[in-house]
Design an enzyme around this catalytic site. Structure first.
Site, PDB file in Angstrom:
ATOM      1  N   HIS A  62       5.230   7.594  -6.134  1.00 49.75           N
ATOM      2  CA  HIS A  62       5.302   8.941  -5.561  1.00 49.75           C
ATOM      3  C   HIS A  62       6.100   9.786  -6.544  1.00 49.75           C
ATOM      4  O   HIS A  62       7.003   9.278  -7.214  1.00 49.75           O
ATOM      5  CB  HIS A  62       6.035   8.844  -4.218  1.00 49.75           C
ATOM      6  CG  HIS A  62       6.052  10.093  -3.412  1.00 49.75           C
ATOM      7  ND1 HIS A  62       6.896  11.137  -3.683  1.00 49.75           N
ATOM      8  CD2 HIS A  62       5.328  10.475  -2.335  1.00 49.75           C
ATOM      9  CE1 HIS A  62       6.698  12.097  -2.804  1.00 49.75           C
ATOM     10  NE2 HIS A  62       5.746  11.727  -1.970  1.00 49.75           N
ATOM     11  N   ASP A  85      11.971   2.139  -4.121  1.00 46.25           N
ATOM     12  CA  ASP A  85      11.554   3.162  -3.167  1.00 46.25           C
ATOM     13  C   ASP A  85      10.883   2.439  -1.997  1.00 46.25           C
ATOM     14  O   ASP A  85       9.745   1.979  -2.107  1.00 46.25           O
ATOM     15  CB  ASP A  85      10.576   4.122  -3.861  1.00 46.25           C
ATOM     16  CG  ASP A  85       9.994   5.137  -2.889  1.00 46.25           C
ATOM     17  OD1 ASP A  85      10.327   5.085  -1.693  1.00 46.25           O
ATOM     18  OD2 ASP A  85       9.197   5.983  -3.341  1.00 46.25           O
ATOM     19  N   GLN A 104       7.720   3.810   2.314  1.00 48.95           N
ATOM     20  CA  GLN A 104       6.584   3.383   3.143  1.00 48.95           C
ATOM     21  C   GLN A 104       6.804   1.961   3.677  1.00 48.95           C
ATOM     22  O   GLN A 104       6.444   1.661   4.808  1.00 48.95           O
ATOM     23  CB  GLN A 104       5.278   3.429   2.332  1.00 48.95           C
ATOM     24  CG  GLN A 104       4.854   4.822   1.910  1.00 48.95           C
ATOM     25  CD  GLN A 104       4.486   5.725   3.079  1.00 48.95           C
ATOM     26  OE1 GLN A 104       4.077   5.259   4.146  1.00 48.95           O
ATOM     27  NE2 GLN A 104       4.648   7.022   2.905  1.00 48.95           N
ATOM     28  N   LYS A 127      10.016   8.804   8.332  1.00 49.97           N
ATOM     29  CA  LYS A 127       8.842   7.926   8.243  1.00 49.97           C
ATOM     30  C   LYS A 127       8.993   6.732   9.186  1.00 49.97           C
ATOM     31  O   LYS A 127       8.084   5.913   9.309  1.00 49.97           O
ATOM     32  CB  LYS A 127       8.666   7.388   6.815  1.00 49.97           C
ATOM     33  CG  LYS A 127       8.737   8.431   5.720  1.00 49.97           C
ATOM     34  CD  LYS A 127       7.413   8.927   5.271  1.00 49.97           C
ATOM     35  CE  LYS A 127       7.568   9.733   3.999  1.00 49.97           C
ATOM     36  NZ  LYS A 127       6.406  10.534   3.687  1.00 49.97           N
ATOM     37  N   CYS A 136       1.058  13.366  -3.731  1.00 51.01           N
ATOM     38  CA  CYS A 136       2.261  13.393  -4.585  1.00 51.01           C
ATOM     39  C   CYS A 136       2.277  12.193  -5.527  1.00 51.01           C
ATOM     40  O   CYS A 136       3.327  11.568  -5.747  1.00 51.01           O
ATOM     41  CB  CYS A 136       3.546  13.407  -3.752  1.00 51.01           C
ATOM     42  SG  CYS A 136       3.676  14.839  -2.713  1.00 51.01           S
TER      43      CYS A 136
END
Ligand SMILES: Cc1ncc(COP(=O)(O)O)c(C=O)c1O
Length: 409
Positions: free
Chosen positions: A123, A201, A204, A227, A365
């Site tokens: 991302h 990261d 998700q 999220k 993104c």
């Protein structure tokens, strides 16, 4: 889940009473009642600035904030002093990048340039901060490619050498749902260079898989509360103590200082050192209730999502000229990107909207990833545990309608 249980679940999300199939959960999830009630309750009963007042409601607000920190810490099996609150994943990664830049001297050996390694599927928020850090400091920016043949990234350690200062990569792609074996990647990176600072990261990933910081030897892990059923405006950074203690802060101001003199200042202990100014205490406290709500039934939710993903894949695969990216033999979360020959993703999303089916169209993104896939955009469907078979059926009906309207076979 039984029908009755399912009804109860739907009751927890007021917004799901709307006539819609919300399939854009990778962008943000819906919020359960407990989050909204906690937010309202905080402002109605406890609103005051944390860490500042000595009066009762301010002390209560501070206690609730620190309880929330423990909840987020527990969610990923970390110590509560290893949790920093930020505005979002984006702010968290920018904060880490800038703190590292202020703390370390890069390119201190004259022979080889230092480098930073990221992957092609990141991302933008885990790509641009590192790209710009490299530009400012003359480091080499190394990109681990995505392989179109096996729909996977290369082994990251192949791009790591003794001059790799930082390796930053996602645990799950927000475009295709591909899950990276973070543990294995980190182990091989460490074998090559034990000093490389590793940033994950997990934005998700945490929405679909349990994360235990003790199982990954990452130096930093970042995600956003919105999220995982929390409010927008709340990000979480986990950092190893040795880094949090030694890093220079990036944001300066109130709350983060120990003493301010005319020409110099010293910093508060962690975590306050990295939480300058008034943070979104109400959002953090409300979001921590969302995390508790989610965590309680996470295993069951993962199974629901897995079944739904299988059903969605089966139905989408039966559509003529629809190509799904990935979702072959590897590990994937419930995020599916696809293309339909001769239908632009934006046209599809617009027609889906007429059916009250909400999907995402665009580059997500992740423009470097789009470039590799040789597309400018894809259609993306992303599921949460509250989605149903009916949502997927509505999606397929909408796709078939789009084909009819656009006269595509
Ligand atoms: C994998 C990944 N990383 C980072 C982000 C950025 O999150 P935020 O917009 O909350 O900062 C997103 C958001 O979609 C994401 O999916």
């Amino acid at each position: 889940m039984m029908n009755d249980n399912y009804k109860k679940l739907k009751n927890d999300f007021k917004i799901l009473e709307l006539d819609m199939s919300y399939l854009d959960n990778a962008a943000t999830t819906q919020k359960p009642k407990i989050v909204l009630d906690t937010l309202r309750n905080f402002y109605e009963t406890t609103n005051s600035n944390v860490h500042r007042g000595v009066y009762k409601i301010s002390e209560n607000a501070t206690r609730l904030l620190e309880d929330a920190r423990k909840t987020f810490a527990g969610f990923i099996n970390a110590g509560h002093n290893n949790i920093i609150f930020t505005k979002s994943t984006t702010e968290g990664i920018n904060q880490i990048a800038n703190s590292l830049e202020r703390t370390f001297v890069f390119n201190d050996n004259d022979i080889d340039k230092d480098n930073v390694v990221v992957t092609e599927i990141e991302h933008h928020s885990n790509f641009v901060p590192w790209q710009q850090l490299c530009k400012r400091n003359g480091l080499e920016f190394r990109i681990v490619p995505y392989n179109l043949k096996n729909n996977d990234i290369d082994n990251i350690s192949k791009y790591v050498d003794e001059n790799t200062k930082i390796a930053a990569f996602t645990a799950m792609s927000n475009v295709t749902g591909l899950i990276i074996d973070v543990d294995e990647q980190i182990k091989t990176i460490r074998k090559k260079n034990k000093d490389t600072i590793i940033i994950i990261d997990a934005t998700q990933y945490v929405a679909h898989r349990r994360l235990d910081v003790k199982e990954w030897d990452a130096d930093f892990i970042v995600f956003s509360a919105h999220k995982i059923y929390g409010t927008t405006g709340v990000g979480i950074v986990y950092g190893k103590s040795k880094f949090l203690e030694s890093l220079e802060p990036f944001f300066y101001g109130g709350n983060m200082i120990s003493r301010v003199d005319t020409y110099d200042s010293s910093w508060a202990q962690i975590p306050e050192k990295f939480e300058a100014g008034t943070i979104d205490a109400a959002g953090i406290i409300a979001s921590s209730e969302g995390v508790k709500y989610f965590q309680k039934n996470m295993n069951e939710y993962s199974k629901l999502e897995e079944n739904l993903k299988k059903y969605a894949l089966e139905r989408l695969r039966s559509i003529n000229n629809l190509h799904i990216i990935g979702h072959d033999t590897k590990n994937y979360g419930p995020v599916i990107s696809f293309e339909i020959k001769n239908i632009h993703p934006h046209d599809l999303a617009t027609i889906c909207d007429r059916h009250n089916v909400y999907i995402r169209a665009g580059h997500h993104c992740a423009q470097p990833f789009m470039k590799k896939l040789n597309v400018t955009s894809t259609s993306r469907v992303s599921m949460a545990f509250y989605n149903t078979i009916r949502d997927i059926d509505n999606l397929v009906d909408a796709i078939n309608d789009a084909k009819k309207i656009l006269q595509v076979k």
